[in-house]
Design an enzyme around this catalytic site. Structure first.
Site, PDB file in Angstrom:
ATOM      1  N   THR A 296       1.507 -11.130   1.177  1.00  0.00           N
ATOM      2  CA  THR A 296       2.387 -10.969   0.035  1.00  0.00           C
ATOM      3  C   THR A 296       2.856 -12.357  -0.368  1.00  0.00           C
ATOM      4  OG1 THR A 296       3.194  -8.925   1.059  1.00  0.00           O
ATOM      5  CG2 THR A 296       4.486  -9.776  -0.743  1.00  0.00           C
TER       6      THR A 296
ATOM      7  N   ARG B 216      -2.316   4.089  -1.661  1.00  0.00           N
ATOM      8  CA  ARG B 216      -1.278   3.551  -0.764  1.00  0.00           C
ATOM      9  C   ARG B 216      -0.460   2.456  -1.443  1.00  0.00           C
ATOM     10  NH1 ARG B 216      -0.040  -1.795   1.490  1.00  0.00           N
ATOM     11  NH2 ARG B 216       1.067  -1.445   3.445  1.00  0.00           N
ATOM     12  N   VAL B 217       0.846   2.505  -1.262  1.00  0.00           N
ATOM     13  CA  VAL B 217       1.767   1.479  -1.757  1.00  0.00           C
ATOM     14  C   VAL B 217       2.623   1.000  -0.592  1.00  0.00           C
ATOM     15  CG1 VAL B 217       3.711   0.985  -3.287  1.00  0.00           C
ATOM     16  CG2 VAL B 217       1.840   2.444  -4.091  1.00  0.00           C
ATOM     17  N   GLY B 218       2.758  -0.292  -0.454  1.00  0.00           N
ATOM     18  CA  GLY B 218       3.545  -0.860   0.640  1.00  0.00           C
ATOM     19  C   GLY B 218       4.979  -1.138   0.249  1.00  0.00           C
ATOM     20  N   ASP B 219       5.594  -2.094   0.941  1.00  0.00           N
ATOM     21  CA  ASP B 219       7.021  -2.348   0.754  1.00  0.00           C
ATOM     22  C   ASP B 219       7.341  -3.263  -0.418  1.00  0.00           C
ATOM     23  OD1 ASP B 219       5.777  -4.424   2.454  1.00  0.00           O
ATOM     24  OD2 ASP B 219       7.767  -5.316   2.418  1.00  0.00           O
TER      25      ASP B 219
ATOM     26  N   GLY C  91       4.572  -8.423   5.319  1.00  0.00           N
ATOM     27  CA  GLY C  91       4.145  -7.883   6.602  1.00  0.00           C
ATOM     28  C   GLY C  91       3.549  -6.503   6.452  1.00  0.00           C
TER      29      GLY C  91
ATOM     30  N   GLY D 254       3.683  -3.173   5.569  1.00  0.00           N
ATOM     31  CA  GLY D 254       4.640  -2.537   4.674  1.00  0.00           C
ATOM     32  C   GLY D 254       5.239  -1.243   5.148  1.00  0.00           C
TER      33      GLY D 254
END
Length: 347
Positions: A214, A242-245, A266, A268
């Site tokens: 990121t 999928r979606v992370g943080d 990191g 997520g």
């Protein structure tokens, strides 16, 4: 009766129920002009023995450019939001980092981009997820924050909003880089080997070894306003939308003038479950701990105890900078309130 200046009367009243020297000093202090900035380009298994001198020099050059451009905006009286936006755009435009031009590929061979930004003064925020044509997702996140009544938009709807608001769109082929494409092929090969030795698909195990990263920035401007932003291409070989943080306010990005601004990088899923960015600010607010203490508690204890890894960058309201991570390295750079510049990659 003597005529006392109004300022003298105000100071006298305010000092009657507290330590006079301390309060008088506080009153006499002019508005703070402390300003500083910190950026990151992702955390992970980043080892010097795996890095050529020329590649390391290029990473350092882009990190230097991004942090310096952001700092210049602050130095000239610009806002923390402008500094964060500019610094992240530079990182998004570089193929070195997993955001914008350097975004990794999904299992389907696409580049899906996420970003978020938050204003610590108003607590306004904007975020975007799963877009494929937005050249600089951080600009779209900011437009969502400033132009719309919403916080988060995704996919085709977000791209339509971008088009209507003059955000630069590109053909998806713009995001293709040979390095990231090769990364996807290697991930699929590794996945096939793992599946051949497994009785059933365990998605958590499959993604554990995939490269992720990121970019982000946190800034404090001369008016005492903090802003934070984060942008990413997600996780190599990711599936199922999928979606992370990174686009989740409170997980990957958070800013509050009363405490701090945070941008995370990191794995997520664990940063979402720990609400990492907000957790650091909340510890400062409720436990009255320092930024450094809060960051260490979250990154060195809470996240690893669940099985996750990564790092954060953060700035508190006094201009203290923290770069905390539990991986082998994190691309990072900062210019503190004294104008001292730091550019680092390894632990």
């Amino acid at each position: 009766m003597k005529n006392f200046p109004l300022f003298t009367i105000v100071v006298a009243i305010l000092c009657t129920s507290c330590d006079k020297k301390e309060k008088a000093t506080e009153i006499a202090t002019t508005p703070s002009e402390k300003f500083c900035i910190v950026i990151h380009g992702g955390a992970g298994t980043i080892l010097k023995e795996n890095m050529s001198d020329s590649l390391e020099a290029e990473y350092n050059r882009v990190l230097d450019l991004a942090v310096s451009k952001g700092y210049e905006i602050l130095k000239n009286g610009g806002t923390s939001l402008d500094a964060v936006t500019q610094a992240i755009m530079i990182l998004e435009d570089s193929p070195l980092f997993n955001a914008g031009k350097g975004a990794v590929f999904t299992n389907e061979g696409k580049n899906e981009l996420d970003a978020s930004i938050m204003d610590g003064k108003s607590k306004a925020a904007g975020s975007v997820a799963s877009v494929t044509r937005v050249k600089n997702p951080i600009t779209l996140a900011r437009a969502i924050m400033e132009v719309s009544e919403h916080v988060m938009m995704v996919g085709l709807g977000a791209e339509k909003f971008a088009e209507q608001n003059g955000i630069e769109l590109v053909d998806p082929s713009y995001f293709f880089t040979e390095k990231r494409w090769e990364g996807l092929q290697k991930a699929k090969e590794r996945e096939k080997i793992e599946l051949d030795h497994a009785a059933a698909i365990n998605y958590d195990l499959l993604i554990k070894n995939q490269k992720f990263g990121t970019v982000g920035c946190v800034a404090l401007d001369k008016k005492g306003n903090i802003a934070a932003g984060t942008s990413t291409g997600g996780m190599t070989n990711k599936r199922y939308g999928r979606v992370g943080d990174a686009p989740i306010i409170g997980a990957g990005t958070y800013a509050d003038n009363a405490t701090c601004g945070v941008s995370a990088t990191g794995w997520g899923e664990f940063f979402i479950r720990n609400v990492v960015a907000y957790d650091i600010a909340a510890q400062m607010q409720y436990k009255k701990v320092t930024l450094g203490e809060a960051a260490k508690e979250t990154i060195q204890k809470k996240v690893p105890e669940m099985g996750g890894d990564g790092g954060i960058i953060a700035i508190d309201k006094e201009g203290n900078i923290v770069m905390e991570f539990n991986t082998a390295g994190m691309y990072r750079a900062a210019i503190d309130i004294n104008g001292k510049k730091i550019i680092e990659i390894y632990k």
